[in-house]
Design an enzyme around this catalytic site. Structure first.
Site, short mmCIF file in Angstrom:
data_model
loop_
_atom_site.label_atom_id
_atom_site.label_comp_id
_atom_site.label_asym_id
_atom_site.label_seq_id
_atom_site.Cartn_x
_atom_site.Cartn_y
_atom_site.Cartn_z
N HIS A 119 -116.98 19.85 -17.59
CA HIS A 119 -116.50 19.16 -18.78
C HIS A 119 -117.51 18.17 -19.33
O HIS A 119 -118.24 17.50 -18.59
CB HIS A 119 -115.19 18.44 -18.48
CG HIS A 119 -115.30 17.42 -17.37
ND1 HIS A 119 -115.66 16.12 -17.59
CD2 HIS A 119 -115.11 17.54 -16.03
CE1 HIS A 119 -115.67 15.47 -16.44
NE2 HIS A 119 -115.35 16.30 -15.47
N ASP A 120 -117.57 18.12 -20.66
CA ASP A 120 -118.36 17.12 -21.40
C ASP A 120 -119.87 17.25 -21.22
O ASP A 120 -120.60 16.31 -21.52
CB ASP A 120 -117.90 15.70 -21.02
CG ASP A 120 -116.41 15.51 -21.24
OD1 ASP A 120 -115.97 15.62 -22.40
OD2 ASP A 120 -115.68 15.26 -20.26
N GLY A 137 -119.69 17.06 -14.35
CA GLY A 137 -119.29 16.55 -15.65
C GLY A 137 -120.30 15.62 -16.29
O GLY A 137 -121.03 14.91 -15.60
#
Length: 256
Positions: A119-120, A137
């Site tokens: 994520h991200d 992440g």
């Protein structure tokens, strides 16, 4: 060009000449650009936007919820650019509300089997991720970065443009542009001079980058003093200026 066994939500947006293989699943908030090819047994879900001329191979999982305990179901997305090759068993997760809401992957990337992009993350253009490379992440990857097989990158780390990580590297700090790292944990091993030559860097540019590397890693000076020396060198080299800018915005320690 959609196999009869594929499940494509009626609200998904597909461009011209999109191909979808057998038993693949395309969710309702998915957009796929022109001429992108989706292999068999691929799952694309969530708010996911995929550009044109990509090739996604079988068993890839694209746009699933982030593997983050803090994720509370907020709307987030995955954005993939154009002309990427995404091989088997890759997993790309959407972003989180706390991380800006999006995972972003650029153009012309070669991403091999079993790669995980969490994520991200922010991935640039023309990167190569060999088999089993893993991004935790919030990792940022610059253009033309190469990760050897089984490379693991700690969350929030930044890897500068044209950097190279040897096979099996575990990276828990920021890697400046042009630098080769290897080991567990990864240590600097020089600059990626061969890669730079292949990309058209002339001898003068490479010499300036080598001088900057020696300033940071060989001279034995504190980083504060090394930065002052880099500032002097940056006046005659845009490449060194980019390295200095990377170091100054680094929020973690550098590989040392």
């Amino acid at each position: 060009m959609i196999h009869p066994t594929a499940l494509v939500d009626p609200s998904a947006k597909l461009g011209a000449e999109v191909a979808i293989g057998a038993y693949s699943i395309i969710g309702p908030d998915v957009e796929i650009g022109d001429r992108t090819s989706i292999g068999p047994h691929v799952v694309i879900e969530g708010v996911t936007r995929i550009g044109c001329d990509n090739r996604i191979f079988q068993f890839a999982s694209i746009g699933a919820e982030p593997q983050d305990k803090k994720y509370g179901g907020e709307r987030s997305e995955l954005v993939i650019g154009d002309r990427n090759v995404i091989r088997e068993f890759t997993t790309f997760n959407r972003g989180t509300g706390d991380g800006g809401g999006a995972t972003r992957i650029g153009n012309d990337n070669w991403i091999m089997a079993y790669v995980h992009i969490a994520h991200d993350c922010r991935v640039g253009n023309h990167v190569v991720f060999a088999n089993n490379s893993t991004l935790a992440g919030h990792v940022e990857i610059g253009d033309h970065v190469i990760l050897g097989g089984f490379t693991g990158i700690h969350q929030f780390c930044k890897i500068g443009a044209h950097a190279f990580a040897g096979m099996g590297s575990l990276i828990n700090a920021d890697v400046p542009p042009f630098v080769i790292v290897a080991g567990n944990y990864a240590k600097p091993r020089g600059i990626n001079s061969e890669g730079l030559k292949r990309r058209g860097f002339d001898a003068e540019r490479i010499a300036a980058i080598k001088r900057a590397y020696r300033t940071v890693y060989v001279a034995g000076k504190p980083l504060s003093e090394a930065r002052e020396r880099l500032a002097e060198q940056a006046s005659t080299s845009s490449d060194v200026a980019g390295m200095l800018e990377f170091i100054e915005r680094s929020e973690r320690s550098l590989v040392r």
